[in-house]
Scaffold this motif. Structure first.
Motif, short mmCIF file in Angstrom:
data_model
loop_
_atom_site.label_atom_id
_atom_site.label_comp_id
_atom_site.label_asym_id
_atom_site.label_seq_id
_atom_site.Cartn_x
_atom_site.Cartn_y
_atom_site.Cartn_z
N GLN B 231 0.84 -1.18 0.00
CA GLN B 231 0.00 0.00 0.00
C GLN B 231 0.89 1.24 0.00
N GLN B 235 4.44 0.77 -1.54
CA GLN B 235 3.93 -0.10 -2.60
C GLN B 235 4.99 -0.44 -3.64
N THR B 289 -4.45 4.13 -2.32
CA THR B 289 -3.82 3.04 -3.05
C THR B 289 -4.73 2.48 -4.12
#
Lengths: 275, 645, 99, 541
Positions: B231, B235, B289
């Motif tokens: 996330q 990420q 996200t």
């Protein structure tokens, strides 16, 4: 002074003697340190030692006083002089200092040290003294002997061993044993030629000079003295007696007289060259 | 029955040990050993599931403490397992999908000389993942947590001879470590606060702790979840992780491991409920996200990276749902399971395509494959329909519920979150349609195979370089798992929703509340359908109607940024990598010149001083005599002084 | 006059001797200075002997003389040896203490 | 007087050293076997110690021996072990046979005639000598006795570092020899400086005890007893000065930032087995002595110095890790990693919590095993290629998979992967620190990220990527080498999964130390009803 067991003053005679001789002793000591030539130093030291011998006597150390004169001044100082003659006569010690700051440091240390010693002595309470009346009552030599052979007998014996060792040591040190064959005449001459410096024998002193004493250099044809003709030791000690000027002067005078006599005029030029 | 839980973990662990230490003797049969043990694990999972179903709803928790692990003072860490409905769901997903992917790998890795080791790593992963979901305390969970990270590292970097794979593996591990740091600080905070870190007491006692402390714990858990579940802002590793073999991407980086963050947040629900600020952070991360991943997914031409962006985005949905509290927990898990099916299916499909296309990953070099590989096309298509939320397929049920729950959050927040989720759904439809069209439709844009990689490294190209690929359908071992997963993607969602079965199943563990949405459920569904159609239409307009260029056009600013993961990587590179390099380099310099320099300087100055002092030792005896004499004077002075004092 | 004056004289002679050791380079003169220092000590011993009224001081002075004699013998022998090999009696030339 | 087990444990390697050195020059192999046999005998004795040691027994020390030695100074030959010492003795006894086995060919004379002769007998005798001295240092409960062996072990270490190095690579024999002797001298000077300061403190301690107790003593037990009775009281300044004197020596040996710079040099230049001996065995004496002497003799001063030491150890952790990232030399990288780990150990000791100190003790053991494994594998790698530079390797994984695998597992242990032993200790240290100093504990946690960075960068650059030409013919681990590494890795796995045998021994000793310092663990803020754990269940049995 022998009578009093404890006193604080010595006799006036001794005092007078002390003040006079102390100056002499100090002068001798300074002379030892400051004289340029070792021989002079040795003589100054001998003077100081004799003064000290007198002080020993004044202090009731009769045996030591005598020993001081006989052994120290007589034997040891002579040994010194002997060695000075053997090695040290070549050059007067140059008093120019080579180590930077050494003289200043030495002076500073000596001054500080002296001040401290004086302070120490002054600090100690030494107002009164016992005198040697009782100790010397049986005779000074007998008293010392009694001590030496009883209380200090071991030290005495060891001192004997020390002296013998020293004698042997001195012999061992100075005795030189040849490790190689001595060079023959032939080898020496070959070496001399190879060096190419002075093949024939050195000229004798006094050549062309009026004197032929060993310290008078011979003259070269132009009238200047040649140092080669004088012994190296004398040369090193700067003890060359140059008589060339005198001789040349006399020669010039002779020639002048002869030219006057002959009525010739060339004499003036030679006179100038002689000077 | 409880002892079976331990077996669940032990079976794949045994497999890993045997395969990794077994040596070359096992090369021929190793893959079957691995698959068998995964299947054993699955069977045990099913047996346990049946057992749990046989018990009443509130009595479905099994616990077993195996041994005391680290007892030090008040610090008591046990190796203990806890099997409840939440864990059970994960166990079935992990072992089920895991077994299928083992099977798939038998075919996919058939030509790799290090296949035995690959299966060893896969088994290791299964063991660690099962440990993660079965642990009854946070420390043991942490062991599993790092264990899956290790397995992920090993599998991403499986083709180690490729520097890109090795770098990607390292990156994945490092970014995960940042998250792990969060988890370990969270555990320390729990220990400081509660004196323990077992699930029961911590979650039970969370009410008693102050909100500030709970927020801190929550934020640290979120950091951990961000690392593991890719996330924002952690990420960046997921895209690179696609360097690993495709089955790995399917199992670890789509279906199971990356969802561990969701598990963690749902499991720690009690903590987040006591910390609204932490919850807000969670939903924010989720919402950001889901859009981030979706946008990145739109721009990638690499089929696996496009799917990776999609994974990120879908997990964003789950995190969003998990951050909503009891309203969303169940749907987060439900989406997690359905996503596990369809995304694994999609990845396996992608793997099958790559297998057929000589490891070509650029979608611009695909095209028109539907006739060459019909099974792959159908299964991939079903997965596609599921993920965009086509009515009746599993993605529809789970995603719709999440969007609904987001709106139910209420207030401005609810509108923003709901809006983001809806927008995400539109983009999802767009990029998945794009993938579908570029791969299976349009004309062939095949390119000659790239020059061969190192021999025996990848699933070997069947023929030499310079020839056009000859696409063919994959072998049975590969198609069977794809078919099974496709079936799952079609029916799972419906099955869960029938009679509200999934909600009822999970409710005793996670709790559940019905959300009160400001808009009716029907409106939400309608809106979702609308944006779906818009997304699909847009994609068709761009990629279906017109031919796809073989080389990527320059694209808009956003496209270019999205191709570079929205510059996140560049930011990391400039700030962290470069900065770190400068820091270490300057520290090496400092260590050498300053720290060591001080010491060496001391040595040098002592040396210099002694050099000076040496000059005092000039070799002249008289100089030494001066020192002696001076020393004597000093001694006398000292003596006198002592006496004076 | 108090015999302590002999001590002052001894101190003075000792200091002068020490300074001589530091200043002079000729090894023979150096030895003479050492003799001077020894003599200064002897004077102090003799004076102390008188002050304390016993002869131990004189015995020590006697031993000093013996030791001085031994020392001079050896020292001069060393000087002669060094002179033979180095043609110099300057202590500065014997810089073998330097590394 | 019971059987002098402790003396015997230390005497056997000492005898072994003599016996090995006495083997005739030509019979090198016999010397190796002799050394190995004696080190194994020591291992057996250490095992007997472990068995005879009763964790729950009364009194701080067990298996004690006590004889008067230098009566005039109250020096006694006093030995005794607590749980911490037993654990470290076991570590030492376990590691030395592996060190000997790993260095089997390190001291063989070079084939070329021109090179210098390397006395094989001396190498192994020196290793055994170090072992004997380290064992005595762990066993001594008399400060003076400890001090002597603390210092004496420098001498064989010095010769081991300076006398035996890796085969000269591209740099040539002369330059490597120069660097080696630089490293050896640096090692010696640093440690001697520390030791001298400690000597002053030892004498100071004697002066204080002699002044207050009438008769001076160095006995740890006597001093702590006298302090407990109130017969002995340190003035605040005195105690602090003495503490600093002791601590400085231990911090040099440990080594703590900024006294660490000798370690990378020494470990870089020494052969891998000797590097293991330095970091895994000898350095442990430093951290061990902090626990045993600094804390027990000077509890108040320890508390006073804690903030500064915690900050220094925190700097060590991060600084060591960052420098490890920046290294180009494999062995220096491991050395800096060790500095980072020593930071953790000292952090744990001075966190003054049960978890911290138990963790630190476990850390000493685990770090010993993991660094030994990593360093020895690195040594095997280096011996194959003749270069210590990371850049000279690449793709080793492909040609030597077992070597790469063991390297990876050791590396993962170094980065404290859960499931391997160092994780347990590192986490305990962090938790222990965190409960008392949350900020420091939190920052120290950064260390785990950095550890991952340097280990993985090392692994990536050496083991992965395309196979380099010079590496292509590299053989995989041989049987002897595998026999060294495999047991160590097995031990790492075992202690990672089941560290209880160790914690059981260590915990009482740590609790004793904690009581000496008058510290108790912080209470949890919101104590919840403690669940029934497996530990309780077992305790109830």
């Amino acid at each position: 002074m022998n009578a009093a067991a404890t006193a604080s003053m010595t006799s006036t005679g001794e005092a007078v003697q002390f003040w006079i001789l102390a100056v002499v002793a100090t002068g001798g000591a300074l002379g030892t340190v400051l004289m340029r030539k070792a021989v002079h130093s040795a003589l100054s030291l001998a003077g100081t030692m004799i003064v000290l011998a007198v002080f020993y006597l004044a202090n009731g150390a009769y045996f030591l006083g005598v020993v001081q004169i006989i052994v120290y001044t007589g034997a040891i100082m002579m040994l010194f002089l002997f060695v000075v003659m053997l090695v040290g006569v070549t050059a007067a010690d140059s008093l120019k200092e080579t180590i930077r700051g050494q003289r200043w440091l030495a002076a500073l240390c000596a001054l500080g040290f002296g001040v401290l010693l004086f302070a120490g002595i002054a600090n100690a309470s030494l107002r009164s003294f016992d005198g040697l009346g009782q100790a010397n009552s049986g005779g000074n030599v007998q008293g010392i002997a009694a001590l030496l052979f009883t209380k200090y007998v071991f030290a005495f014996e060891i001192t004997g061993a020390l002296l013998i060792t020293a004698a042997v040591g001195a012999m061992v040190l100075t005795h030189r044993e040849r490790t190689e064959r001595a060079p023959t005449q032939r080898e020496l001459s070959v070496a001399r030629v190879r060096r190419g410096k002075q093949v024939p024998p050195l000229p004798a002193p006094g050549v062309y000079a009026r004197h032929n004493a060993v310290d008078v250099p011979g003259l070269l044809p132009d009238g200047t003295p040649s140092e080669l003709t004088v012994n190296a030791t004398l040369r090193a000690r700067g003890q060359i007696r140059d008589v060339s000027a005198e001789a040349l002067g006399e020669l010039a005078a002779l020639e002048q007289r002869s030219s006057e006599w002959q009525g010739q005029k060339q004499g003036e030029g030679r006179k100038g060259a002689a000077q | 029955m409880e002892n079976l839980i331990g077996l669940l973990v032990l079976a794949p662990l045994l497999g890993a040990a045997v395969l990794l230490c077994g040596g070359r003797r096992l090369d021929r049969a190793g893959h079957w050993v691995g698959t068998l043990l995964a299947a054993v694990s699955f069977v045990i999972g099913v047996v346990l599931f049946a057992y749990l179903l046989g018990r009443s709803g509130d009595d479905r928790e099994l616990g077993v403490t195996v041994f005391s692990w680290v007892p030090v003072g008040g610090f008591r860490a046990d190796v203990g397992f806890q099997l409840d409905q939440l864990s059970m769901t994960f166990v079935l997903l992990i072992t089920g999908v895991g077994s299928l992917i083992h099977l798939y790998s038998v075919g996919y890795m058939a030509h790799d000389e290090r296949r035995r080791r690959f299966f060893g790593y896969l088994n290791l992963f299964l063991a660690a993942m099962l440990l993660l979901v079965l642990a009854d305390n946070y420390l043991l969970l942490y062991v599993g947590w790092e264990g899956v990270g290790l397995a992920s590292f090993l599998l991403i970097g499986f083709w180690q001879h490729k520097p890109s794979a090795a770098t990607a593996a390292k990156k994945a591990f490092l970014v995960n470590r940042v998250g792990d740091m969060g988890l370990s600080i969270a555990i320390m905070l729990m220990f400081t606060t509660f004196g323990t870190f077992a699930f029961g007491p911590v979650l039970g006692g969370a009410d008693g702790a102050g909100e500030g402390r709970l927020t801190a714990i929550g934020l640290m858990l979120l950091l951990a979840a961000c690392g593991k579940s890719a996330q924002v802002p952690l990420q960046s590793w997921l895209g690179d992780a696609m360097e690993g073999p495709t089955p790995v991407s399917a199992l670890i980086h789509a279906a199971t491991m990356v969802t561990a963050g969701v598990y963690l947040i749902v499991r720690s629900g009690a903590i987040f409920e006591g910390a609204p600020d932490a919850q807000t952070a969670v939903v924010t991360v989720g919402a950001v996200t889901l859009l981030f991943g979706a946008i990145v997914g739109c721009a990638k031409d690499d089929i696996k990276k496009a799917l990776a962006g999609s994974t990120m985005s879908q997990i964003g949905y789950m995190i969003l749902a998990a951050g909503l509290g009891p309203v969303g927990y169940v749907f987060a898990i439900m989406h997690l399971v359905t996503h596990g099916f369809f995304k694994a299916g999609l990845f396996l499909g992608a793997g099958s395509v790559m297998h057929a296309m000589d490891d070509e990953v650029d979608m611009r070099h695909y095209g028109g494959l539907r006739t060459y590989m019909p099974i792959t096309f159908v299964t991939f298509g079903l997965g596609y329909l599921a993920i965009i939320g086509f009515p009746g397929l599993s993605g529809f049920f789970s995603k719709d519920k999440i969007i609904e729950a987001a709106f139910a959050k209420g207030g401005t927040e609810g509108w923003i979150l709901g809006g983001a989720a809806l927008l995400g759904a539109a983009i999802t439809a767009y990029y998945m349609t794009r993938v579908m069209l570029m791969t299976f439709f349009g004309e062939k844009r095949w390119q000659p195979a790239p020059s061969p990689a190192e021999p025996g490294a990848e699933p070997a190209a069947a023929h030499g370089a310079g020839e056009l690929p000859h696409p063919h359908e994959a072998p049975r071992t590969m198609t069977v798992p794809m078919i099974v997963l496709a079936v799952g993607s079609v029916f799972a969602g419906g099955l869960f929703t029938v009679n509200n079965a999934f909600v009822k199943w999970l409710e005793p563990v996670t709790g559940h509340e019905e959300g009160h949405s400001p808009v009716s459920a029907l409106t939400v569904t309608a809106a979702t359908m609308a944006v779906l159609v818009v997304g699909v239409a847009l994609a068709w307009a761009q990629y279906g109607r017109r031919p796809v260029p073989v080389t990527a056009p320059r694209g808009s600013l956003l496209t270019r940024a999205a191709r570079r993961d929205l510059l996140q990587d560049d930011f990391n590179h400039v700030v962290l990598v470069r900065g770190g390099e400068h820091l270490t380099r300057s520290l090496v310099y400092v260590d050498h010149t300053v720290v060591d320099g001080v010491v060496n300087g001391t040595a040098a100055s002592v040396g210099g001083l002694s050099g000076r002092m040496r000059k005092l030792q000039n070799g002249y005896a008289r100089s030494y005599a001066v020192s002696m004499f001076g020393g004597a004077a000093v001694l006398i002075a000292a003596t006198l002084l002592m006496r004076a004092v | 006059m108090n015999p302590v004056n002999y001590l002052y004289l001894a101190a003075l002679l000792f200091t002068v001797g020490a300074a001589g050791v530091l200043i002079r380079r000729n090894a023979i003169v150096l030895f003479m200075c050492i003799e001077l220092m020894l003599n200064a000590c002897n004077l102090a011993f003799v004076t102390f002997s008188r002050m304390h009224g016993n002869l131990d001081g004189q015995v020590i002075a006697f031993f000093t003389m013996v030791v001085a004699a031994a020392e001079v013998v050896i020292g001069l022998a060393i000087i002669v040896t060094i002179f033979r090999s180095r043609h110099s009696a300057s202590v500065d030339d014997s810089g073998l203490l330097k590394l | 007087m019971s059987f002098p087990l402790l003396t015997l444990t230390a005497a056997v390697p000492a005898l072994g050293a003599v016996a090995t050195a006495a083997v005739p020059a030509a019979r090198r192999t016999a010397a190796k076997w002799t050394a190995l046999a004696f080190s194994l005998a020591t291992l057996v004795l250490a095992a007997v110690q472990l068995v005879r040691f009763a964790p729950g027994a009364k009194g701080p020390f067990q298996l004690t021996e006590s004889h008067a030695w230098i009566k005039d100074f109250g020096v006694r030959y006093e030995l005794g072990v607590d749980g911490i010492a037993v654990a470290l003795i076991a570590l030492t006894a376990v590691l030395v046979p592996f060190v000997i086995l790993a260095g089997w060919h390190d001291a063989d004379p070079l084939e070329t005639k021109s090179s210098r002769w390397r006395p094989t007998q001396g190498f192994f005798a020196l290793i055994l000598m170090v072992e004997a001295m380290v064992l005595i240092a762990f066993e001594a409960t008399d400060v003076f006795l400890f001090y002597i062996f603390f210092e004496a072990m420098l001498i064989p270490m010095y010769f081991l570092i300076g006398g035996f190095g890796d085969r000269a690579g591209e740099h040539g024999e002369a330059e490597t020899a120069a660097q080696r002797s630089y490293a050896a001298v640096k090692f010696l000077l640093y440690n001697l400086a520390g030791g001298l300061i400690m000597l002053a403190a030892v004498i100071g301690l004697y002066a204080v005890t002699a002044h207050q107790l009438g008769a001076g003593t160095f006995s740890l037990q006597e001093i702590t007893q006298a302090r407990a009775d109130g017969r002995l009281e340190f003035a605040t300044t005195t105690e602090r000065a003495l503490f600093l004197g002791f601590f400085f020596a231990f911090a040099v040996k440990a080594p703590l930032w900024p006294l660490h710079t000798w370690l990378p040099n020494a470990m870089g230049e020494a052969t891998a087995p000797v590097a293991v001996l330095i970091t895994a065995v000898v350095d442990k004496v430093g951290t061990f002595a902090m626990l045993r002497f600094c804390l027990q003799l000077f509890p108040e001063a320890s508390k006073w110095a804690t903030p500064a030491i915690l900050v220094l150890s925190l700097v060590s952790i991060l600084y060591g890790a960052l420098l490890a990232v920046g290294q180009r030399d494999i062995k220096r990288l491991i050395a800096y990693a060790s500095i980072s780990h020593f930071g953790f150990i000292i952090l744990g000791i001075f966190a003054m919590t049960t978890q911290g100190q138990s963790g630190a003790t476990l850390y000493m053991v685990n770090h010993g095993i993991s660094t030994a494994a990593l360093m020895l594998v690195a040594g095997f790698l280096i011996s194959r290629r003749g270069s210590r530079l990371i850049a000279d390797y690449g793709g080793v994984q492909k040609v030597a998979p077992v070597l790469a695998g063991t390297f990876l597992v050791s590396g993962l242990a170094t980065l404290s992967l859960p499931g391997l032993a160092p994780f347990v200790s590192e986490f305990l240290v962090l938790v222990g620190t965190f409960t008392r100093h949350p900020v420091i504990g939190g920052i120290a946690t950064l260390g785990i990220v950095l550890a991952a960075l340097y280990v993985l960068v090392l692994y990536q650059r050496t083991m992965t990527g395309p196979v380099r030409e010079q590496v292509r013919r590299m053989p995989d681990l041989r049987a002897r080498e595998l026999a060294v590494v495999a047991p160590l890795i097995a031990l790492l796995l075992f202690l990672g999964v089941y560290p209880k045998p160790l914690t059981k021994i260590v915990n009482p000793a740590v609790e004793h130390t904690m009581s000496q310092v008058h510290k108790t663990d912080p209470r949890p803020d919101v104590p919840v009803k403690a669940p029934v754990t497996a530990h309780d269940v077992e305790a109830a049995k």
